[in-house]
Design a protein around this motif. Sequence first.
Motif, PDB file in Angstrom:
ATOM      1  N   TYR A  65       0.793  -1.277   0.014  1.00  0.00           N
ATOM      2  CA  TYR A  65       0.066   0.003  -0.189  1.00  0.00           C
ATOM      3  C   TYR A  65       0.922   1.322  -0.077  1.00  0.00           C
ATOM      4  O   TYR A  65       0.083   2.331   0.156  1.00  0.00           O
ATOM      5  CB  TYR A  65      -0.990   0.063   1.110  1.00  0.00           C
ATOM      6  CG  TYR A  65      -1.768  -1.073   1.360  1.00  0.00           C
ATOM      7  CD1 TYR A  65      -3.001  -1.177   0.469  1.00  0.00           C
ATOM      8  CD2 TYR A  65      -1.565  -2.203   1.924  1.00  0.00           C
ATOM      9  CE1 TYR A  65      -3.798  -2.299   0.444  1.00  0.00           C
ATOM     10  CE2 TYR A  65      -2.562  -3.370   1.992  1.00  0.00           C
ATOM     11  CZ  TYR A  65      -3.540  -3.473   1.364  1.00  0.00           C
ATOM     12  OH  TYR A  65      -4.531  -4.460   1.220  1.00  0.00           O
ATOM     13  N   GLY A  66       2.178   0.877  -0.227  1.00  0.00           N
ATOM     14  CA  GLY A  66       3.014   2.386  -0.177  1.00  0.00           C
ATOM     15  C   GLY A  66       3.823   2.468   1.059  1.00  0.00           C
ATOM     16  O   GLY A  66       3.077   2.258   1.997  1.00  0.00           O
ATOM     17  N   PHE A  67       4.919   2.946   1.051  1.00  0.00           N
ATOM     18  CA  PHE A  67       5.734   3.515   2.191  1.00  0.00           C
ATOM     19  C   PHE A  67       5.218   4.455   3.134  1.00  0.00           C
ATOM     20  O   PHE A  67       4.755   5.505   2.399  1.00  0.00           O
ATOM     21  CB  PHE A  67       7.193   3.934   1.695  1.00  0.00           C
ATOM     22  CG  PHE A  67       8.273   4.103   2.836  1.00  0.00           C
ATOM     23  CD1 PHE A  67       8.781   3.108   3.357  1.00  0.00           C
ATOM     24  CD2 PHE A  67       8.294   5.473   3.382  1.00  0.00           C
ATOM     25  CE1 PHE A  67       9.610   3.388   4.558  1.00  0.00           C
ATOM     26  CE2 PHE A  67       9.112   5.620   4.428  1.00  0.00           C
ATOM     27  CZ  PHE A  67       9.826   4.828   4.981  1.00  0.00           C
ATOM     28  N   GLY A  68       5.023   4.097   3.977  1.00  0.00           N
ATOM     29  CA  GLY A  68       4.290   4.962   5.017  1.00  0.00           C
ATOM     30  C   GLY A  68       3.168   4.714   5.761  1.00  0.00           C
ATOM     31  O   GLY A  68       2.750   5.196   6.815  1.00  0.00           O
ATOM     32  N   THR A  69       2.655   3.656   5.118  1.00  0.00           N
ATOM     33  CA  THR A  69       1.335   3.019   5.696  1.00  0.00           C
ATOM     34  C   THR A  69       1.492   2.323   6.958  1.00  0.00           C
ATOM     35  O   THR A  69       0.744   2.616   8.073  1.00  0.00           O
ATOM     36  CB  THR A  69       0.726   1.954   4.544  1.00  0.00           C
ATOM     37  OG1 THR A  69       0.614   2.671   3.376  1.00  0.00           O
ATOM     38  CG2 THR A  69      -0.555   1.388   4.988  1.00  0.00           C
TER      39      THR A  69
END
Length: 224
Positions: A65-69
């Motif tokens: 779901y993307g870096f930082g999730t």
Amino acid sequence: MSASKATQVSPASGGRLLTAIRQRWETRQSLLQTFHVDKQVELTKSPERCYFTNVPTLWNVNLAYGFGTAQEWLAYQITDLSEFSGARDKITDRQLDQIIQLITDDYGFLNMAEIMLFCRRFKRGLYDKFYGSVDPIAIMQGLNEFCRERNEAYAKRDRYLQEQKEWRDAHNPNNMTHEEATIINQMQAEYAMNTREQDLLIEQKYKQIKQQENGKHQESKPHP
């Protein structure tokens, strides 16, 4: 089961795993809602479910779901732990950022349910307590202890499964093939936390896999 053992997957298997995660939780928000901090007590009643179900690891959450999730989700978990502690001085923004980075980098093999289980146990006072202020080092020490407990749970499960296999081999001449046992184990792992509709989809998927495996065995048998 060590962290390295838990994360040794082939690129192809890793791709299938991420696809399965995105199919199960179509959006980032649906994943975060499933493992919302308010559901911590509900989702951690059974440690075995936390350890052995197909819940995404922190590393896979970011890949899917993307870096930082994972970092965003962890912020809610750690802040909730800080507020629950009753300590006079809560965790600072700088401390929060650093502890999130440490957990994501060094303990990213843990899944979301395991992190919630750790927070639950910390709240119960099983690891340490804060004296006047929230202590990030106490949290990390508690996480180290949690990982030792996790490894013991995996070792116990491995011993149990091995004993069950040995008993079946000794007492059941028509015991399952390796492929059949693998299919059943995968199904049991995926059933937890599912709705009945999801269960039906899983059953259909593994029925097709079973048929394919049977076809392979028939093709490999020598003709009389």
